[in-house]
Design a protein around this motif. Structure first.
Motif, PDB file in Angstrom:
ATOM      1  N   SER A  98       0.829  -1.201   0.000  1.00 57.23           N
ATOM      2  CA  SER A  98       0.000   0.000   0.000  1.00 57.23           C
ATOM      3  C   SER A  98       0.860   1.245   0.000  1.00 57.23           C
ATOM      4  O   SER A  98       0.631   2.192  -0.764  1.00 57.23           O
ATOM      5  N   ALA A  99       1.914   1.239   0.861  1.00 58.27           N
ATOM      6  CA  ALA A  99       2.809   2.395   0.916  1.00 58.27           C
ATOM      7  C   ALA A  99       3.529   2.581  -0.407  1.00 58.27           C
ATOM      8  O   ALA A  99       3.715   3.714  -0.884  1.00 58.27           O
ATOM      9  N   LEU A 100       3.933   1.466  -1.034  1.00 55.46           N
ATOM     10  CA  LEU A 100       4.621   1.556  -2.314  1.00 55.46           C
ATOM     11  C   LEU A 100       3.694   2.109  -3.384  1.00 55.46           C
ATOM     12  O   LEU A 100       4.082   2.955  -4.199  1.00 55.46           O
ATOM     13  N   ASP A 101       2.429   1.648  -3.367  1.00 57.01           N
ATOM     14  CA  ASP A 101       1.462   2.157  -4.338  1.00 57.01           C
ATOM     15  C   ASP A 101       1.255   3.659  -4.161  1.00 57.01           C
ATOM     16  O   ASP A 101       1.105   4.413  -5.133  1.00 57.01           O
ATOM     17  N   GLU A 102       1.246   4.111  -2.885  1.00 55.39           N
ATOM     18  CA  GLU A 102       1.076   5.544  -2.642  1.00 55.39           C
ATOM     19  C   GLU A 102       2.264   6.335  -3.183  1.00 55.39           C
ATOM     20  O   GLU A 102       2.100   7.413  -3.755  1.00 55.39           O
ATOM     21  N   ARG A 103       3.484   5.792  -2.998  1.00 52.53           N
ATOM     22  CA  ARG A 103       4.657   6.481  -3.526  1.00 52.53           C
ATOM     23  C   ARG A 103       4.614   6.523  -5.055  1.00 52.53           C
ATOM     24  O   ARG A 103       4.969   7.523  -5.677  1.00 52.53           O
TER      25      ARG A 103
END
Length: 447
Positions: A98-103
């Protein structure tokens, strides 16, 4: 552990206090993992919808148990503990994604004129809202779903079998390599590619609908047969048989027979496994040493399993137009199951059945087994040329089976020096410690 013999599983975050600290913690971890790894991986695969992630987090849970249990004591519900830790690791993985997708989304906004968001929605960090408890009554058993997923048509047959043996039976890459007589690196590459292919093809974790099952059924049966074979005669380690592995293959085949009752080869395979497993109580002595067929106390054979096997074989004949390869092998096993002794076995019928099997499913192993049957029906002199022919053809390279059979025939013919040389070759090729000891004792007896 088969059927409904399933341990209670704690819900995530729950569980009772651990047992007192024990120096045997590592042994308990290995025992629990050997029995429950397939169900843990399968349940996590259902939870995450990602087979590769499920195996990764299951392995992380195993690694944590190997550190924690010897130090802090074994949990009251070991399988539940592993499942809980695996789920938490999966949640961590969801959050990282999820954090990677946000980045990625931020980068995309920076690169897109006007700030339009082009990134995809992140997955729910908590994962799918599904119950992690095992339900023994559900026909679409998690482990069976795992087998069907691993046997998807997008994979090659070799990849299907290797992946399923890895995630369902918990076999190591070395053990699978010995079963297939290929290098370990080859097996590891097949498994890695298979996981990537399933992920790329977005293969769902499920028992497929009826119209898709037949395309995968041959691979599923092959996998179950190989899992059982590894359990009934272990290719490596210190145990002659691994009954937990064999019983799991029997359990899965029973589930499959209920799922596709009109498929004769499913009943044929079930018959073969039941009739073979019936001999387990007599195949190992009290000291753990192997007991060969001619020395077994047939009163110890599981007669209930024999009845179940014969009933499954009869069902295979009712729903099909003649027996398939598994059904023919089951008919051979039935000949042994009903005979009061080796001498009283109908070896002529067994030879005929091997003739049939050799026509519909030819292989060097079938020919070698037929030669053994010929030796009992017509004597070792009639069988030895058959085995010699296989040797000249280079059949079964790297396997101890051919030299061990040849050694037995030579010994029965009184050619003990040649028999000892052959059995020494078999010892060098055999990966199972118990079987190597058995072969060495034979060589000593022929001195």
């Amino acid at each position: 552990m088969a059927g409904g013999d399933r341990p209670a599983v704690s819900r995530p975050g729950g569980g009772r206090p651990a047992t007192p600290r024990s120096t045997g913690g590592r042994e308990v971890v290995e025992a629990v993992w050997r029995i429950e790894s397939a169900r843990i991986t399968a349940t996590l695969a259902r939870y995450t919808g990602d087979l590769a992630l499920a195996e990764d987090v299951a392995q992380e849970a195993l690694a944590e148990a190997l550190v924690t249990w010897p130090r802090d004591g074994v949990p009251r519900e070991p399988a539940g503990w592993l499942l809980t830790v695996g789920r938490r690791r999966a949640v961590d993985a969801f959050r990282r994604r999820s954090a990677l997708d946000e980045r990625y989304a931020v980068l995309s906004r920076d690169l897109t004129e006007g700030g339009a968001v082009t990134g995809t929605a992140a997955p729910d960090p908590g994962g799918p809202d599904r119950d992690l408890l095992w339900d023994p009554d559900r026909i679409d058993d998690d482990v069976l779903a795992l087998v069907f997923t691993a046997c998807h048509p997008v994979l090659s047959r070799e990849a299907q079998v290797a992946l399923t043996l890895r995630v369902v039976s918990g076999l190591t890459s070395d053990e699978i390599a010995r079963a297939f007589l290929v290098p370990t690196a080859t097996v590891q590459a097949r498994i890695t590619r298979a996981k990537r292919t399933l992920a790329a093809a977005r293969v769902p974790f499920e028992v497929p609908p009826p119209e898709e099952r037949r395309a995968r059924l041959g691979s599923v049966l092959s996998v179950l047969y190989l899992v059982f074979t590894e359990g009934s005669t272990a290719t490596s380690g210190t145990e002659w048989i691994r009954p937990d592995l064999a019983r799991e293959a029997v359990r899965l085949t029973r589930v499959l027979a209920r799922l596709v009752p009109g498929e004769p080869e499913v009943h044929g395979l079930l018959a073969l496994l039941e009739l073979t497993a019936a001999r387990f109580p007599a195949r190992v002595g009290d000291d753990g040493e192997p007991v060969l067929l001619e020395a077994q106390d047939r009163r110890r054979w599981d007669r209930a399993a024999v009845r179940r096997g014969r009933a499954a074989l009869a069902q295979a004949g009712l729903v099909g137009r003649g027996l398939g390869p598994y059904g023919v092998q089951a008919a051979i096993a039935e000949c042994h199951a009903v005979a009061p002794s080796v001498a009283a076995t109908d070896w002529e019928r067994i030879v005929l059945l091997y003739d049939v099997l050799g026509r519909i499913a030819p292989s060097p192993v079938v020919e070698l087994n037929r030669a053994v049957a010929v030796s009992f029906a017509h004597g070792p002199a009639a069988a030895l040329p058959l085995v010699d022919g296989l040797a000249r053809a280079g059949s079964l390279p790297g396997s101890h089976l051919l030299p061990s059979v040849r050694a037995e025939l030579l010994a029965r013919l009184g050619r003990f020096d040649e028999a000892r040389r052959e059995v020494q070759r078999a010892v060098q090729l055999c990966g199972n410690e118990r079987e190597r000891d058995l072969l060495r004792r034979k060589a000593a007896a022929w001195a």
